[in-house]
Design an enzyme around this catalytic site. Structure first.
Site, short mmCIF file in Angstrom:
data_model
loop_
_atom_site.label_atom_id
_atom_site.label_comp_id
_atom_site.label_asym_id
_atom_site.label_seq_id
_atom_site.Cartn_x
_atom_site.Cartn_y
_atom_site.Cartn_z
N ARG A 49 8.15 -10.07 -2.28
CA ARG A 49 7.70 -11.70 -2.51
C ARG A 49 7.23 -11.93 -3.85
O ARG A 49 7.77 -13.06 -4.71
CB ARG A 49 7.14 -12.05 -1.34
CG ARG A 49 7.85 -12.31 -0.24
CD ARG A 49 7.02 -12.83 0.82
NE ARG A 49 6.25 -11.63 1.21
CZ ARG A 49 5.58 -11.77 2.43
NH1 ARG A 49 5.69 -12.53 3.36
NH2 ARG A 49 4.91 -10.57 2.79
N GLY A 56 6.76 8.97 10.47
CA GLY A 56 6.08 8.53 9.02
C GLY A 56 4.59 8.89 8.98
O GLY A 56 3.98 9.65 8.05
N HIS A 102 10.96 8.41 13.50
CA HIS A 102 9.86 7.86 13.28
C HIS A 102 8.50 8.89 13.08
O HIS A 102 7.65 8.53 13.88
CB HIS A 102 9.90 6.75 14.43
CG HIS A 102 8.94 5.65 13.70
ND1 HIS A 102 9.37 4.31 13.92
CD2 HIS A 102 7.72 5.50 13.11
CE1 HIS A 102 8.64 3.38 13.17
NE2 HIS A 102 7.49 4.05 12.73
N SER A 106 6.99 -4.37 4.76
CA SER A 106 6.82 -4.72 6.09
C SER A 106 8.07 -5.56 6.63
O SER A 106 8.77 -6.09 5.73
CB SER A 106 5.54 -5.43 6.25
OG SER A 106 5.45 -6.48 5.33
N ARG A 161 0.79 -1.12 0.02
CA ARG A 161 0.13 -0.21 0.09
C ARG A 161 0.75 1.26 -0.21
O ARG A 161 0.80 2.23 -0.84
CB ARG A 161 -0.90 0.11 1.32
CG ARG A 161 -2.12 -0.81 1.22
CD ARG A 161 -2.85 -0.86 2.44
NE ARG A 161 -2.16 -1.47 3.46
CZ ARG A 161 -2.68 -2.44 4.11
NH1 ARG A 161 -3.72 -3.08 3.77
NH2 ARG A 161 -1.79 -3.17 4.67
C1 DGY Z 1 3.19 2.00 11.71
O1 DGY Z 1 2.02 2.19 11.68
O2 DGY Z 1 3.71 0.86 11.70
C2 DGY Z 1 4.06 3.09 11.98
O3 DGY Z 1 5.45 2.86 11.81
C3 DGY Z 1 3.78 3.70 13.41
O4 DGY Z 1 3.73 5.04 13.17
#
Ligand code: DGY
Length: 348
Positions: A204, A313, A311, A235, A182
Site C-alpha cells: 500500500r 510457516g 501451512h 496480509s 515484518r
Molecule cells: C499466522 O500466524 O497467521 C499463521 O499463518 C498461522 O500459523
C-alpha cells in the site's frame, strides 16, 4: 469460591506447555477434540455451539469469527444496546487468536460489539521468514521431484543427462516481495545474503526501512514483469483475494517462481494450475491453500513443479510455544481487565 471464567479453545495447543498449565489453573476449559471430531479443524456447527456463554475464546485461524459467530456467542450489537437502553454486561470478553493473520476475524464487528481481540505478532516473524526461504530454495532446486525420484528408486543423473533436476539459482536474481511488512522484511534481509541483484517490493505504501535491504518500491504489475522470484508475504484483505489471477500469471516471466507464505485466498488456484501446466510459470511453492487441508485429489498436487506444504510457516517448536503463551497472556489479561500484551491494530 469464585467462579472460574469459561474458555473455549478451538484447536490444539502444546500439551506440555506453560499455556495449557496456566489455563488449567485459572479457567474452565472446553477444547475441540479432533480425535473425536474426526477432522483437524472444528466443524462450524460445533464451533458455534461451543462458544455460547463462554468468557474467552482461544482461536486458531481455521475458525471464523463473523456476525454469525458473535451472535452465537451472545454478543449484542452496540445499536441494539442503545436502542433498547439495555444495561449490558457481555459474557464474551476477549478473543485471542493464535496467529498473526487476522483475516478470519471480522474486526469491525468485534469492535462494534465491544469484544477485545488480540493476536500474536512478532513471535513468529523469523520462523515464517525461514519457512519462506526454505520453500523458495526447495522450489527453485526442484526438491519435490528429487524426493519423488529417491522414493521411486529412479535417480536419473547420467553423463548424457547432465541437466538432471537442475533448477534455478537465487544468486544474481531479481526478487519481488509482495508485502514488505515484518515477515516480508525478514525474508528480504535473508535473501540479501544470497547475493540477489535487485530487490523490489509492492504494497500500500513505501516503507522507510526498505533502504536497509535496498528495496525499490514498485507497482504490482512491474514487480510481476521483472521478478525471477515473487514471494507473497502480505496480509489478507478483501481487495487482494485472487490477486494472483490468470492475468497476473500472464505478466510474469515464464522462468519465474511464485512462493506464497501468506494465505491461500491470495491465489486463483485454477489459474495457477493452468499457468504451471502450460509452462507460463516455471514453478510455485505454496504454504497456504484453499481449502486447508487441500483434498488429496486436487489437480495442483499432480504437478511436479508445484510444491505444496500444509501451512508450516510458523511451525517450529519454540515458536508454537511462544504463540500459545502470548495468546494465553492476552486472554488472561483480557479476562482480568488488564492491558493486553498484543492488541490488534485499530479498525476504521
Ligand atoms: C499466522 O500466524 O497467521 C499463521 O499463518 C498461522 O500459523
Amino acid at each position: 469460591m469464585s467462579v472460574r471464567p469459561k474458555l473455549y479453545i478451538s484447536q490444539g495447543i502444546p500439551e506440555d506447555g506453560e499455556a495449557i498449565k496456566l489455563y488449567r489453573e485459572q479457567c474452565e476449559i472446553t477444547m475441540y477434540d479432533e480425535k473425536k471430531g474426526g477432522v483437524v479443524s472444528v466443524p462450524r456447527e460445533e464451533f458455534l455451539r461451543s462458544i455460547k456463554g463462554v468468557d474467552a475464546i482461544h482461536l486458531a485461524y481455521s475458525a471464523k469469527i463473523d456476525n454469525e459467530a458473535l451472535d452465537a456467542a451472545g454478543l449484542l450489537k452496540l445499536s441494539e444496546i442503545i436502542v433498547n437502553c439495555i444495561i449490558w454486561c457481555p459474557q464474551l470478553k476477549v478473543i485471542g487468536t493464535m496467529s498473526v493473520g487476522l483475516d478470519h476475524l471480522d474486526l469491525v464487528e468485534c469492535s462494534r460489539r465491544t469484544v477485545k481481540v488480540r493476536y500474536t505478532p512478532d513471535v513468529l516473524t523469523d520462523t515464517v521468514a525461514e519457512a519462506a526461504i526454505a520453500l523458495t530454495l526447495a522450489t527453485a532446486r526442484r526438491h519435490k521431484e528429487g524426493m519423488a525420484d529417491v522414493m521411486n528408486g529412479v535417480w536419473g543423473f547420467t553423463w548424457s543427462n547432465s541437466l538432471y533436476l537442475c533448477g534455478k539459482n537465487i544468486k544474481g536474481s531479481t526478487v519481488g516481495i509482495v508485502g514488505l511488512g515484518r515477515i516480508g522484511f525478514e525474508v528480504a534481509r535473508r535473501l540479501k545474503a544470497f547475493g540477489i541483484s535487485h530487490l523490489m517490493y509492492c504494497g500500500r505504501t513505501p516503507k522507510d526501512y526498505a533502504s536497509e535491504v535496498d528495496g525499490e518500491f514498485v507497482a504490482f504489475d512491474d514487480l510481476l514483469k521483472q521478478s525471477d522470484f515473487v514471494i507473497a508475504c502480505c496480509s489478507i484483505n478483501p481487495s487482494n483475494h485472487k490477486l494472483f489471477s490468470a492475468e497476473a500469471f500472464k505478466k510474469m516471466k515464464s522462468s519465474a517462481i511464485l512462493v506464497n507464505v501468506s494465505r491461500g485466498v491470495l491465489i486463483d488456484q485454477d489459474a495457477l494450475y493452468d499457468a504451471l501446466k502450460t509452462g507460463e510459470l516455471y514453478a510455485a511453492g505454496i504454504d497456504a491453500t484453499t481449502p486447508e487441508p487441500l483434498p488429496v485429489d486436487h489437480p495442483l498436487l499432480t504437478l511436479p513443479n508445484c510444491t505444496v506444504l500444509p501451512h508450516l510457516g510458523s511451525a517450529s517448536i519454540n515458536t508454537r510455544h511462544a504463540m500459545a503463551n502470548l495468546t494465553t497472556r492476552n486472554i488472561l489479561a483480557g479476562l482480568k481487565g488488564e492491558p493486553l500484551p498484543a492488541p490488534v491494530p485499530s479498525q476504521k
